[in-house]
Design a protein around this motif. Sequence first.
Motif, PDB file in Angstrom:
ATOM      1  N   GLY A  80      41.381  28.870  53.580  1.00 10.62           N
ATOM      2  CA  GLY A  80      41.638  29.323  52.221  1.00 10.62           C
ATOM      3  C   GLY A  80      40.383  29.763  51.495  1.00 10.62           C
ATOM      4  O   GLY A  80      40.415  29.999  50.295  1.00 10.62           O
ATOM      5  N   LYS A  81      39.280  29.905  52.224  1.00  7.98           N
ATOM      6  CA  LYS A  81      38.018  30.348  51.620  1.00  7.98           C
ATOM      7  C   LYS A  81      38.172  31.784  51.120  1.00  7.98           C
ATOM      8  O   LYS A  81      38.669  32.656  51.833  1.00  7.98           O
ATOM      9  CB  LYS A  81      36.894  30.291  52.645  1.00  7.98           C
ATOM     10  CG  LYS A  81      35.577  30.795  52.098  1.00  7.98           C
ATOM     11  CD  LYS A  81      34.489  30.786  53.151  1.00  7.98           C
ATOM     12  CE  LYS A  81      33.219  31.158  52.455  1.00  7.98           C
ATOM     13  NZ  LYS A  81      32.407  32.087  52.966  1.00  7.98           N
ATOM     14  N   GLN A  82      37.742  32.041  49.876  1.00  7.80           N
ATOM     15  CA  GLN A  82      37.809  33.402  49.338  1.00  7.80           C
ATOM     16  C   GLN A  82      36.866  34.302  50.113  1.00  7.80           C
ATOM     17  O   GLN A  82      35.733  33.935  50.409  1.00  7.80           O
ATOM     18  CB  GLN A  82      37.446  33.432  47.856  1.00  7.80           C
ATOM     19  CG  GLN A  82      37.567  34.842  47.287  1.00  7.80           C
ATOM     20  CD  GLN A  82      37.426  34.890  45.782  1.00  7.80           C
ATOM     21  OE1 GLN A  82      37.889  33.997  45.092  1.00  7.80           O
ATOM     22  NE2 GLN A  82      36.802  35.947  45.283  1.00  7.80           N
ATOM     23  N   LEU A  83      37.353  35.493  50.426  1.00  5.17           N
ATOM     24  CA  LEU A  83      36.556  36.501  51.122  1.00  5.17           C
ATOM     25  C   LEU A  83      36.251  37.635  50.152  1.00  5.17           C
ATOM     26  O   LEU A  83      37.169  38.245  49.606  1.00  5.17           O
ATOM     27  CB  LEU A  83      37.322  37.057  52.323  1.00  5.17           C
ATOM     28  CG  LEU A  83      37.788  36.040  53.367  1.00  5.17           C
ATOM     29  CD1 LEU A  83      38.672  36.718  54.392  1.00  5.17           C
ATOM     30  CD2 LEU A  83      36.597  35.372  54.036  1.00  5.17           C
ATOM     31  N   GLY A  84      35.004  37.925  49.932  1.00  2.00           N
ATOM     32  CA  GLY A  84      34.628  39.051  49.082  1.00  2.00           C
ATOM     33  C   GLY A  84      35.011  38.844  47.626  1.00  2.00           C
ATOM     34  O   GLY A  84      35.289  37.740  47.171  1.00  2.00           O
ATOM     35  N   ALA A  85      35.021  39.965  46.910  1.00  2.00           N
ATOM     36  CA  ALA A  85      35.324  39.951  45.480  1.00  2.00           C
ATOM     37  C   ALA A  85      36.827  39.866  45.238  1.00  2.00           C
ATOM     38  O   ALA A  85      37.615  40.409  46.010  1.00  2.00           O
ATOM     39  CB  ALA A  85      34.768  41.214  44.832  1.00  2.00           C
ATOM     40  N   ALA A  86      37.201  39.205  44.145  1.00  2.00           N
ATOM     41  CA  ALA A  86      38.608  39.175  43.736  1.00  2.00           C
ATOM     42  C   ALA A  86      39.035  40.589  43.355  1.00  2.00           C
ATOM     43  O   ALA A  86      38.203  41.446  43.036  1.00  2.00           O
ATOM     44  CB  ALA A  86      38.785  38.234  42.549  1.00  2.00           C
ATOM     45  N   GLY A  87      40.331  40.835  43.390  1.00  2.00           N
ATOM     46  CA  GLY A  87      40.861  42.147  43.039  1.00  2.00           C
ATOM     47  C   GLY A  87      40.549  42.527  41.602  1.00  2.00           C
ATOM     48  O   GLY A  87      40.577  41.683  40.708  1.00  2.00           O
ATOM     49  N   TYR A  88      40.270  43.800  41.403  1.00  2.00           N
ATOM     50  CA  TYR A  88      40.019  44.360  40.075  1.00  2.00           C
ATOM     51  C   TYR A  88      41.367  44.573  39.391  1.00  2.00           C
ATOM     52  O   TYR A  88      42.260  45.203  39.961  1.00  2.00           O
ATOM     53  CB  TYR A  88      39.274  45.684  40.209  1.00  2.00           C
ATOM     54  CG  TYR A  88      39.256  46.508  38.948  1.00  2.00           C
ATOM     55  CD1 TYR A  88      38.407  46.186  37.899  1.00  2.00           C
ATOM     56  CD2 TYR A  88      40.110  47.595  38.800  1.00  2.00           C
ATOM     57  CE1 TYR A  88      38.407  46.940  36.731  1.00  2.00           C
ATOM     58  CE2 TYR A  88      40.117  48.355  37.641  1.00  2.00           C
ATOM     59  CZ  TYR A  88      39.266  48.018  36.610  1.00  2.00           C
ATOM     60  OH  TYR A  88      39.263  48.749  35.454  1.00  2.00           O
ATOM     61  N   GLN A  89      41.530  44.052  38.192  1.00  2.00           N
ATOM     62  CA  GLN A  89      42.785  44.209  37.459  1.00  2.00           C
ATOM     63  C   GLN A  89      42.736  45.496  36.642  1.00  2.00           C
ATOM     64  O   GLN A  89      41.877  45.653  35.778  1.00  2.00           O
ATOM     65  CB  GLN A  89      43.030  43.002  36.553  1.00  2.00           C
ATOM     66  CG  GLN A  89      43.258  41.747  37.362  1.00  2.00           C
ATOM     67  CD  GLN A  89      43.398  40.517  36.495  1.00  2.00           C
ATOM     68  OE1 GLN A  89      42.880  40.441  35.399  1.00  2.00           O
ATOM     69  NE2 GLN A  89      44.123  39.526  37.005  1.00  2.00           N
ATOM     70  N   GLU A  90      43.662  46.414  36.939  1.00  2.00           N
ATOM     71  CA  GLU A  90      43.734  47.712  36.252  1.00  2.00           C
ATOM     72  C   GLU A  90      44.373  47.517  34.889  1.00  2.00           C
ATOM     73  O   GLU A  90      45.589  47.541  34.748  1.00  2.00           O
ATOM     74  CB  GLU A  90      44.519  48.711  37.097  1.00  2.00           C
ATOM     75  CG  GLU A  90      44.697  50.078  36.468  1.00  2.00           C
ATOM     76  CD  GLU A  90      43.404  50.696  35.973  1.00  2.00           C
ATOM     77  OE1 GLU A  90      43.224  50.783  34.740  1.00  2.00           O
ATOM     78  OE2 GLU A  90      42.577  51.089  36.815  1.00  2.00           O
ATOM     79  N   LYS A  91      43.543  47.285  33.877  1.00  2.00           N
ATOM     80  CA  LYS A  91      44.024  46.941  32.531  1.00  2.00           C
ATOM     81  C   LYS A  91      44.606  48.136  31.773  1.00  2.00           C
ATOM     82  O   LYS A  91      45.166  47.954  30.701  1.00  2.00           O
ATOM     83  CB  LYS A  91      42.897  46.304  31.707  1.00  2.00           C
ATOM     84  CG  LYS A  91      42.382  45.005  32.286  1.00  2.00           C
ATOM     85  CD  LYS A  91      43.389  43.895  32.157  1.00  2.00           C
ATOM     86  CE  LYS A  91      42.779  42.590  32.645  1.00  2.00           C
ATOM     87  NZ  LYS A  91      43.485  41.428  32.256  1.00  2.00           N
ATOM     88  N   ASN A  92      44.503  49.345  32.295  1.00  2.00           N
ATOM     89  CA  ASN A  92      45.123  50.504  31.653  1.00  2.00           C
ATOM     90  C   ASN A  92      46.595  50.625  32.008  1.00  2.00           C
ATOM     91  O   ASN A  92      47.295  51.481  31.479  1.00  2.00           O
ATOM     92  CB  ASN A  92      44.387  51.798  32.026  1.00  2.00           C
ATOM     93  CG  ASN A  92      43.001  51.850  31.414  1.00  2.00           C
ATOM     94  OD1 ASN A  92      42.798  51.423  30.281  1.00  2.00           O
ATOM     95  ND2 ASN A  92      42.042  52.348  32.176  1.00  2.00           N
ATOM     96  N   ASP A  93      47.075  49.781  32.901  1.00  2.00           N
ATOM     97  CA  ASP A  93      48.468  49.791  33.331  1.00  2.00           C
ATOM     98  C   ASP A  93      49.331  49.085  32.281  1.00  2.00           C
ATOM     99  O   ASP A  93      48.937  48.056  31.733  1.00  2.00           O
ATOM    100  CB  ASP A  93      48.556  49.052  34.675  1.00  2.00           C
ATOM    101  CG  ASP A  93      49.891  49.177  35.360  1.00  2.00           C
ATOM    102  OD1 ASP A  93      50.584  50.190  35.149  1.00  2.00           O
ATOM    103  OD2 ASP A  93      50.242  48.261  36.120  1.00  2.00           O
ATOM    104  N   ALA A  94      50.513  49.638  31.984  1.00  2.00           N
ATOM    105  CA  ALA A  94      51.455  48.979  31.063  1.00  2.00           C
ATOM    106  C   ALA A  94      51.775  47.595  31.613  1.00  2.00           C
ATOM    107  O   ALA A  94      51.852  47.396  32.823  1.00  2.00           O
ATOM    108  CB  ALA A  94      52.729  49.805  30.939  1.00  2.00           C
TER     109      ALA A  94
END
Length: 168
Positions: A80-94
Amino acid sequence: MANGTTSPATTTSSAATAPKASSATGPTARCATSQLKGTVDQHLSGQQTIEPILILTNTSTGPCTLQGWPGVSFVGQGSGKQLGAAGYQEKNDAHPTVTLQPGHAANAQLIIKFPSSIPASECNPTDADGFRVYPPGETHSLFIAHKTQACSSAQHKIMTVFALHPGE
């Protein structure tokens, strides 16, 4: 994955949160992690990306709501170790509030760059066991098993996460 087939993944929840109660006359409570089951519907997109759909289904006996962006990251190494960066949240999405009746689902589009599209020295490609997903507003996550490739380096954000919308 590379041949464009669809392969739903299974989930196990690591949440210990009890479902939040809602009164008969009050607003519907936010979905707790423990009330949700996660799956992924895999889709092949372009030459450099895949566009899986993250699906969260209400497994409780009452309605609950989701609103916004789930937190999503790759996990691996069987631990369960995180790999790389967390996902970028597209805040321009409704980002509507989605009310989920029991057994109903909400979905969020993911766009993931193929790690091979990034120089190996910057990505450090590795196999991921799946995704760690935090429903909006929750501090407990669930795990969705889904074998894929990820970058173990956090230098590049290879995943974009869109807001949850009704339906599978």
